[in-house]
Design a protein around this motif. Structure first.
Motif, PDB file in Angstrom:
ATOM      1  N   ARG A 148       0.812  -1.220   0.000  1.00 28.00           N
ATOM      2  CA  ARG A 148       0.000   0.000   0.000  1.00 28.00           C
ATOM      3  C   ARG A 148       0.843   1.266   0.000  1.00 28.00           C
ATOM      4  N   LEU A 149       2.051   1.187  -0.509  1.00 23.35           N
ATOM      5  CA  LEU A 149       2.906   2.381  -0.504  1.00 23.35           C
ATOM      6  C   LEU A 149       2.261   3.555  -1.236  1.00 23.35           C
ATOM      7  N   GLN A 150       1.439   3.230  -2.206  1.00 24.09           N
ATOM      8  CA  GLN A 150       0.756   4.274  -2.969  1.00 24.09           C
ATOM      9  C   GLN A 150      -0.024   5.219  -2.040  1.00 24.09           C
ATOM     10  N   ASP A 151      -0.568   4.634  -0.950  1.00 22.03           N
ATOM     11  CA  ASP A 151      -1.356   5.437   0.003  1.00 22.03           C
ATOM     12  C   ASP A 151      -0.523   6.558   0.636  1.00 22.03           C
ATOM     13  N   LEU A 152       0.778   6.333   0.693  1.00 22.70           N
ATOM     14  CA  LEU A 152       1.619   7.323   1.387  1.00 22.70           C
ATOM     15  C   LEU A 152       2.038   8.485   0.480  1.00 22.70           C
ATOM     16  N   THR A 153       1.655   8.416  -0.789  1.00 25.64           N
ATOM     17  CA  THR A 153       2.099   9.479  -1.704  1.00 25.64           C
ATOM     18  C   THR A 153       1.183  10.704  -1.641  1.00 25.64           C
ATOM     19  N   ALA A 154      -0.010  10.530  -1.086  1.00 22.16           N
ATOM     20  CA  ALA A 154      -0.921  11.681  -1.003  1.00 22.16           C
ATOM     21  C   ALA A 154      -0.425  12.681   0.035  1.00 22.16           C
ATOM     22  N   VAL A 155      -0.572  13.957  -0.291  1.00 15.28           N
ATOM     23  CA  VAL A 155      -0.232  14.998   0.693  1.00 15.28           C
ATOM     24  C   VAL A 155      -1.349  15.027   1.727  1.00 15.28           C
ATOM     25  N   GLN A 156      -0.980  14.871   2.976  1.00 15.04           N
ATOM     26  CA  GLN A 156      -1.987  14.809   4.034  1.00 15.04           C
ATOM     27  C   GLN A 156      -2.507  16.206   4.366  1.00 15.04           C
ATOM     28  N   PRO A 157      -3.795  16.307   4.610  1.00 17.15           N
ATOM     29  CA  PRO A 157      -4.371  17.627   4.934  1.00 17.15           C
ATOM     30  C   PRO A 157      -3.964  18.093   6.333  1.00 17.15           C
ATOM     31  N   LEU A 158      -4.216  19.381   6.621  1.00 15.92           N
ATOM     32  CA  LEU A 158      -3.951  19.921   7.965  1.00 15.92           C
ATOM     33  C   LEU A 158      -4.767  19.137   8.986  1.00 15.92           C
TER      34      LEU A 158
END
Lengths: 223, 310
Positions: A191-201
């Protein structure tokens, strides 16, 4: 569970130095499990205080009681018959228990015997690690079940920072880099793909920053 | 006597000081600050620059202070404990001093829940009393907050704090004021005074302890434009007491803004003539700064004293 650690006995003795009789109240909840404030520790602390005061030529009378939980008023009722002539109550619970006793006995001097540390779990016998920051806005589903809010000293949500090397955190070689752990686990899960999103505040108003919190279960409340 | 600022020179010269407050803009332009400075510079001794007041993001207090300096108005930089930890606070204040700012007001800051970023993580690494204490130690003992020596060019601020006689518990407000003075506060600006009776009781307690001899106390006043503004202060602003009589007076006025100005002038005159131990007035004309010259003139506080700084 809540992890707590008993204060230095000299500090506890100083809080009640002007008292002649004290009631020590242990707690059979979390602090019993982490071996800092259960029945056994309460008895040991009581006798240690008595010995100290006897040596100082100013004897102290003690009585003890261990509540099932100090964070629940119904378990404090038996104390009504015990607080009587005590000049002070020493609570061996976490900070919640101390406050419950102070609230229940407004004319009594209530003092803490413990430093309340964190929400953690046992990792080996005699060792507890902090695992949850109680931030009120859980993101563990996005981080492979490892919490960066509390386990990363910078609370980075898009980590790891530039100080991570060989799986260790820059602040202490004994501290695992939470983001290395997250990365490894997400990789293993594919699931490394999940970590590519920029996380919101993050919404810190659900944490301590929004003031004291409360949880309501209206279905359980008296009408 | 070497004064750190014009405000200090005015106060220690025994004059009745006049300060005011400017809220910087919610954008990156300085033209409004320059305009306001031009209007106010001859009528007040110094102007506070709020530090993200009510936790709403605005142009920085320190940057705004530099714009005031360039326009001949002495700034009082405000520093809240809400947004910065001890590292950022010291760094910013070294910067402020290097840019010519000499007055500093130390405050906790409104909680971010009231502002435009309610989900922010707050800091409150220090409280306002610790900040006063550590800033005065920086100046007098040349030490950073950690105790490390400042080898040269220590910042030398004239240090202020605030007091709110209208918050509870009432008596403890005087204890807290004393703590601030003990920590090193040299001037104190109070919350806006509307309930004169309570303010008089507060000042009685202050005088009984001689606190007015140990710090300069400036009473806050707020000119109100309308009865709605008064009602808002009465019901929505924490730690304020606004008597109903004042709300009614503005409600019944033919020209509410003029009435609000008249009230403010009466308050200033009353405080100056009747309440011993008050060394000045702090006019908070929230978003109505251009009324301040009128108030200062009509209250008999113009022209401002000339002071010489060496």
């Amino acid at each position: 569970m809540i992890i707590a650690r008993q204060k230095n006995i000299k500090d506890i003795a100083a809080m009640v130095e002007d008292c002649e009789k004290v009631l020590l109240v242990g707690c059979a909840g979390c602090v019993t499990v982490c071996l800092s404030g259960g029945e056994k520790e309460t008895e040991i602390l009581a006798s240690a205080l008595r010995i100290m005061r006897k040596l100082a030529g100013k004897p102290l009378a003690t009585s003890t009681y261990t509540a099932t939980r100090q964070c629940d008023p119904e378990f404090l009722t038996p104390l009504d018959g015990l607080v009587g002539e005590a000049d002070a109550i020493i609570s061996l619970a976490c900070g919640v228990g101390v406050q419950y006793l102070a609230e229940k006995y407004p004319d009594k001097w209530v003092v803490p015997a413990q430093d309340t540390l964190f929400a953690g779990g046992a990792t080996e016998h005699g060792r507890w690690d902090e695992k949850c920051g109680l931030c009120g806005d859980c993101i563990l589903h996005r981080t492979g079940g490892i919490c960066p809010v509390i386990r990363c000293p910078k609370s980075i949500l898009n980590g790891p920072c530039g100080g991570s090397q060989h799986g260790r955190c820059e602040i202490d070689k004994d501290v695992a880099c939470a983001w290395q752990l997250i990365y490894d686990r997400m990789k293993a899960l594919g699931r490394l793909q999940d970590l590519t999103a920029v996380q919101p505040l993050k919404d810190w108003s659900k944490a301590r920053d929004g003031g004291p919190r409360k949880a309501l279960r209206e279905d359980l409340m008296a009408r | 006597m070497k004064y750190l600022s014009k405000l200090q020179a005015v106060l220690e010269g025994g004059h009745f000081a006049v300060t005011t407050e400017i809220g910087p803009p919610k954008h990156a332009g300085a033209h409004g600050l320059k305009y306001t400075a031009q209007i106010l510079k001859d009528f007040v001794d110094a102007a506070n620059i709020t530090d993200n007041q009510t936790a709403i993001v605005r142009l920085s207090s320190i940057a705004a202070g530099v714009h005031l300096l360039a326009n001949a108005l002495e700034p009082v930089a405000q520093m809240t404990c809400r947004d910065r930890n001890r590292i950022a606070i010291q760094s910013d204040l070294l910067g402020a001093y290097s840019l010519g700012i000499r007055n500093l007001l130390c405050i906790s800051g409104d909680h971010q829940q009231f502002g435009n970023h309610p989900t922010a993580k707050n800091v409150y690494d220090l409280d306002s009393i610790q900040l006063v204490n550590l800033m005065s130690r920086m100046r007098d003992e040349k030490k950073f907050f950690c105790g490390e020596e400042i080898k040269e060019y220590e910042p030398r601020f004239f240090i202020g704090a605030v007091a709110n006689p209208f918050a509870d518990p009432f008596e403890y407000r005087v204890d807290r004021l004393e703590k601030k003075i003990k920590a090193g506060a040299q001037f104190i600006q109070t919350q806006g005074v509307f309930d004169m009776e309570r303010f008089e009781r507060f000042m009685e307690l202050v005088r009984a302890r001689g606190l007015d001899q140990r710090a300069h106390i400036l009473a806050g006043v707020i000119p109100l434009k309308s009865w709605r503004a008064a009602k808002f202060m009465q019901t929505q602003v924490a730690g304020m007491i606004v008597p109903d009589a004042l709300v009614d007076r503005l409600k019944n006025a033919a020209d509410p803004p003029s009435e609000g100005v008249a009230v403010c002038i009466e308050q200033i005159k009353y405080i100056r003539e009747n309440i011993k131990g008050v060394h000045g007035v702090h006019i908070m004309a929230i978003a109505w700064e251009d009324i301040v010259p009128e108030i200062v003139k009509q209250a008999g506080l113009y022209p401002r004293p000339e002071v010489v700084l060496d």
